[in-house]
Design an enzyme around this catalytic site. Structure first.
Site, PDB file in Angstrom:
ATOM      1  N   PHE A 152     -11.787  46.697   9.722  1.00 26.89           N
ATOM      2  CA  PHE A 152     -10.806  45.866  10.428  1.00 26.89           C
ATOM      3  C   PHE A 152      -9.970  46.712  11.380  1.00 26.89           C
ATOM      4  O   PHE A 152      -9.658  46.308  12.491  1.00 26.89           O
ATOM      5  CB  PHE A 152      -9.905  45.185   9.389  1.00 26.89           C
TER       6      PHE A 152
ATOM      7  N   ASP B 202     -16.030  39.022  -2.330  1.00 29.45           N
ATOM      8  CA  ASP B 202     -15.945  40.488  -2.266  1.00 29.45           C
ATOM      9  C   ASP B 202     -15.038  41.025  -3.368  1.00 29.45           C
ATOM     10  O   ASP B 202     -14.213  41.901  -3.140  1.00 29.45           O
ATOM     11  CB  ASP B 202     -15.436  40.935  -0.893  1.00 29.45           C
TER      12      ASP B 202
END
Length: 821
Positions: free
Chosen positions: A517, A631
């Site tokens: 990210f 996740d």
């Protein structure tokens, strides 16, 4: 003759009477019987245990004006018996018939005259035990045959006092003050060890919010509190690392203690044997410079600081509330003030507060002049104050760190918004209070400027390409989401300047880590709240979707076992996510390193196991949205101050139809080793995908081993295969982490292993739901079916398919590495 006999009889009666009185007095006074008791012995109220060198005493006591009885430890030489540890601080006895003894399970219990009892120390079923008070003040349960084998100790469960030789440990062993001098129950403050940029610091928290921090440990024995060097004889020496901190007194024989008082102040005192009094050497200063000392809308005044006396049921004199506000709780300063009359938006007025140190979290406008600045605040219903010092500044939401009597810069008149009914009359002199109708020309001009600014901005953004167009679309969606208030009252839109100030302009020192990210930074808001900030990297290929996903999901989810998304920032090309900061990093930081794993005792692991399960049940069943995380792994389980688990990183999460059972995706994301086989191979996911991940995580928590990236487990290539191999051979007890041996109920640990194997079965339909999982873990009477073969037994789970570059999350905020796109 008869007279002599009568006299002899009378004398004998008198002597018996004298002996009876003496015996009664001896029984009513505290009697020191020994330094230890065995499992067939006890001490009653009125009796005490005294350490070998007669330094510390354990016995029953009544604090202050209370009528309750407690078991505590105090210095023997202290005439006032100042208690340094309390066994039953939350469970007072209602009479003076208390008894301290062992029960049949080798636990040390306190019982009252009515037969009510509760455990104060746990012997975990060991039969060869004694309870003893040591010369350092540590009350322990230890083996009689081997006294160095300590099963339980009070130093692991401190109350408000840090004694020499006691280790304060990262993530545990927090001091909590008494509620008052009459009540030893835990107060709102806590004190412990924190780590900033790999350096230890002592920290005081108020309800989990950082309240005061010491200097950082640099190896110098007094680097934490350098003020101690100014004392003629330095009273103590600290010794710390990144996990523990202790201290030793100077001189070594001097009775010394560090106490957290009910007001949240830390006190260092030493006992003067000549005066028989405790001498205060240092106190963590109460100062208006301490962040948010008086709470929201509370006004602090350094000139009115008290003489450190605990004021029961009174707001401390250095804090006051502005006109139109009242204390939220008269017992606790930091809860601040609350409005007596809610704002109405249009029709509200302003009160002037001259000589005020202006809060830092301001929004600067280019509007010039008093009237225009007031108008800008008035038309914004979220604006709570403004000032015209050095230009126009606006404040939104609750105000913190208000201070009067300040001699530094940044002092001016603050105009605070209140309901019109709070003003007795409109003053003819001083600051003017304007109605909206009176400032229409100014408002029209301001609106024109805003529209012009937006038009210019959009013109500049035209033609920037597909990605920028996507960025603008996301920005619009996010703002619509925020304006619709579907995110809840806690979600905020932060200005970029506020985030820049909080992270020291994204300095290297503030950087916590980096992932797909982008970089992650630690920050501190003006009110003292610590935050973690994800900043989208300019070249990130994955961040745009994950950014939108986190806002659309986390902002709508509210649960104690989910990490809190405080808000976001979208300004120009900058896109940032702002989370609550987790001081104890992530689960993998502790779980997969031997020395740190030992800090995870059984109670902590059970709390994490059940907390993660509760979080998943909320996502799958009880939240407004039905969410599959996709996740779940150890690095995405963050730990708060009290080591409570919070599921994080919802960038990969998916909303699913509660009526449907599964869905399919062409974009497989997550971490191999935790991914269910049907998802990794065919892109099919459901709530049972999270159940598989939870099963892997549960097995890792019990064993302390990673599923992926480790060899040498029997004939298997992964932890799942090794567990299955041991299950078939009836040797599952070999999976239990060695650091838990003798410190956990083996039958419960084996039940957890059994449940984990049910969760990781190859066929999704065979796996239980998370509600069933939690029930099986917590209900010892539940009958568990035999598990079928786990998935992935024929595959080698490579360490390169999980986070190997960062084996734990530096930032306390997990960054997902994507695999198998």
């Amino acid at each position: 003759m008869f007279g002599k006999i009568s006299c002899w009889r009378n004398c004998r009666l008198v002597n018996l009477l004298i002996l009876s009185v003496l015996a009664t007095r001896c029984l009513s006074a505290p009697v020191a019987i020994r330094e230890r008791i065995f499992q067939n012995q006890s001490i009653s109220d009125g009796q005490t245990l005294v350490s070998t060198s007669k330094k510390f005493v354990l016995g029953f006591f009544t604090p202050g004006a209370s009528r309750h009885r407690y078991v505590g430890v105090w210095h023997k030489d202290d005439p006032e018996r100042t208690v340094v540890w309390v066994a039953n601080r939350s469970n007072p006895l209602q009479d003076n018939l208390g008894i301290l003894k062992f029960d049949n399970s080798s636990n040390l219990i306190v019982s009252d005259g009515k037969g009510n009892s509760f455990a104060v120390a746990y012997g975990v079923g060991v039969q060869d035990l004694e309870a003893a008070i040591l010369d350092n003040g540590n009350f322990v349960l230890r083996s009689i045959a081997n006294q160095t084998n300590i099963i339980w100790k009070s130093f692991d469960s401190p109350t408000d006092t840090w004694l020499p030789g006691m280790n304060i440990t990262l993530g545990s062993k927090l001091l909590t003050p008494w509620k008052s001098s009459d009540d030893p129950a835990g107060g709102d403050y806590s004190f412990g060890l924190g780590v900033t940029n790999n350096a230890s610091q002592l920290i005081i928290w108020w309800n989990g919010i950082s309240f005061w921090t010491s200097e950082r440990w640099n190896g110098d024995v007094n680097s934490l509190i350098p003020e101690l060097k100014s004392i003629d004889t330095i009273p103590l020496y600290f010794d710390c690392d990144n996990l523990t901190c202790t201290y030793s007194p100077n001189p070594a024989t001097r009775l010394t203690k560090i106490v957290l008082d009910p007001n949240g102040s830390l006190n260092i005192t030493q006992f003067d044997p000549d005066t028989q009094l405790w001498t205060l050497l240092w106190r963590q200063p109460a100062s208006c410079e301490v962040s948010n000392l008086c709470g929201v809308f509370g006004i602090c005044n350094n000139n009115m600081l008290p003489s450190y006396q605990y004021q029961k049921n009174l707001l401390p004199s250095y804090c006051r509330c502005p006109k139109g506000f009242a204390p939220q709780d008269t017992r606790y300063t930091r809860k601040g003030c609350t409005r007596q009359t809610p704002l109405q938006c249009y029709g509200d007025r302003f009160i002037d507060m001259p000589g005020m140190r202006l809060p830092d979290n301001r929004e600067k406008l280019s509007v010039m002049g008093d009237n225009e600045c007031q108008s800008a605040c008035m038309i914004d219903c979220n604006c709570t104050a403004y000032s015209v010092l050095d230009g126009c500044s606006l404040w939104h939401g609750d105000l913190t760190n208000l201070q009067e009597g300040y001699n530094g810069s940044g002092v001016g008149t603050l105009y605070l918004r209140v309901a019109a009914s709070e003003l007795e009359s409109i003053r003819s002199s001083g600051h003017k209070i304007l109605w909206i109708a009176g400032v229409l020309p100014s408002v029209a001009f301001l609106i024109f400027c805003i529209i012009l600014f937006i038009w210019i901005r959009r013109s500049k953004n035209k033609g920037k390409g597909k990605q920028d167009g996507h960025h603008s679309l996301m920005t619009t969606d996010t703002i619509k989401l925020w304006e619709s208030e579907e995110t809840g009252s806690q979600f905020m839109i932060f200005s970029f300047s506020k985030i820049t100030d909080a992270t020291d302009n994204f300095s290297t020192e503030s950087k916590l880590g980096e992932g797909g990210f982008g970089p992650v930074y630690k920050g501190n808001l003006p009110d003292g709240q610590e935050i973690a900030v994800k900043r989208l990297a300019a070249n990130s290929g994955q961040g745009l979707l994950e950014f939108k996903n986190e806002i659309l999901l986390i902002a709508k989810l509210q649960h104690s076992n989910l990490v809190g998304l405080l808000g976001c920032c979208i300004e120009g090309e900058e896109m940032l996510l702002v989370y609550e900061y987790m001081p104890n990093k992530s689960l993998d930081f502790f779980l997969f390193e031997k020395s740190r794993r030992a800090l995870l005792d059984w109670e902590m692991r059970v709390n994490i196991i059940e907390g993660v399960a509760q979080g998943l049940i909320y996502l799958h069943k009880h939240s407004r949205l039905r969410v599959i995380h996709r996740d779940l792994k150890a690095s995405n389980i963050l730990l708060d101050t009290d080591m409570n688990p919070k599921i994080s990183d919802f960038g990969m999460a998916k909303i699913f139809d509660p009526k449907g059972t599964q869905a399919n995706t062409k974009r497989v994301v997550g971490t191999y080793g935790y991914m269910a086989p049907e998802y990794a191979m065919a892109g099919i996911f459901s709530v049972k995908s999270d159940v598989f991940s939870y099963g892997v995580l549960l097995l890792e928590i019990i064993s302390g081993m990673k599923n992926a990236g480790s060899q040498g487990r029997g004939n298997s290539l992964s932890l799942l295969g090794y567990a299955w191999e041991l299950w078939k051979e009836g040797r599952c007890h070999e999976l239990i982490d060695k650091s838990l041996h003798g410190r956990c109920p083996e039958n419960v640990a084996l039940r957890c292993i059994h449940v984990s194997l049910l969760c990781v079965q190859e066929q999704a339909a065979d796996r239980p739901s998370m509600t069933e999982v939690l029930s099986m873990i917590t209900n010892e009477n539940a009958t568990l079916p035999d598990p079928k073969q786990p998935g992935f037994l024929s595959l080698l789970v490579s360490s390169q398919t999980e986070i190997t570059e960062e084996t734990w999350s530096l930032n306390g905020l997990s960054i997902t590495k994507l695999e198998g796109r």
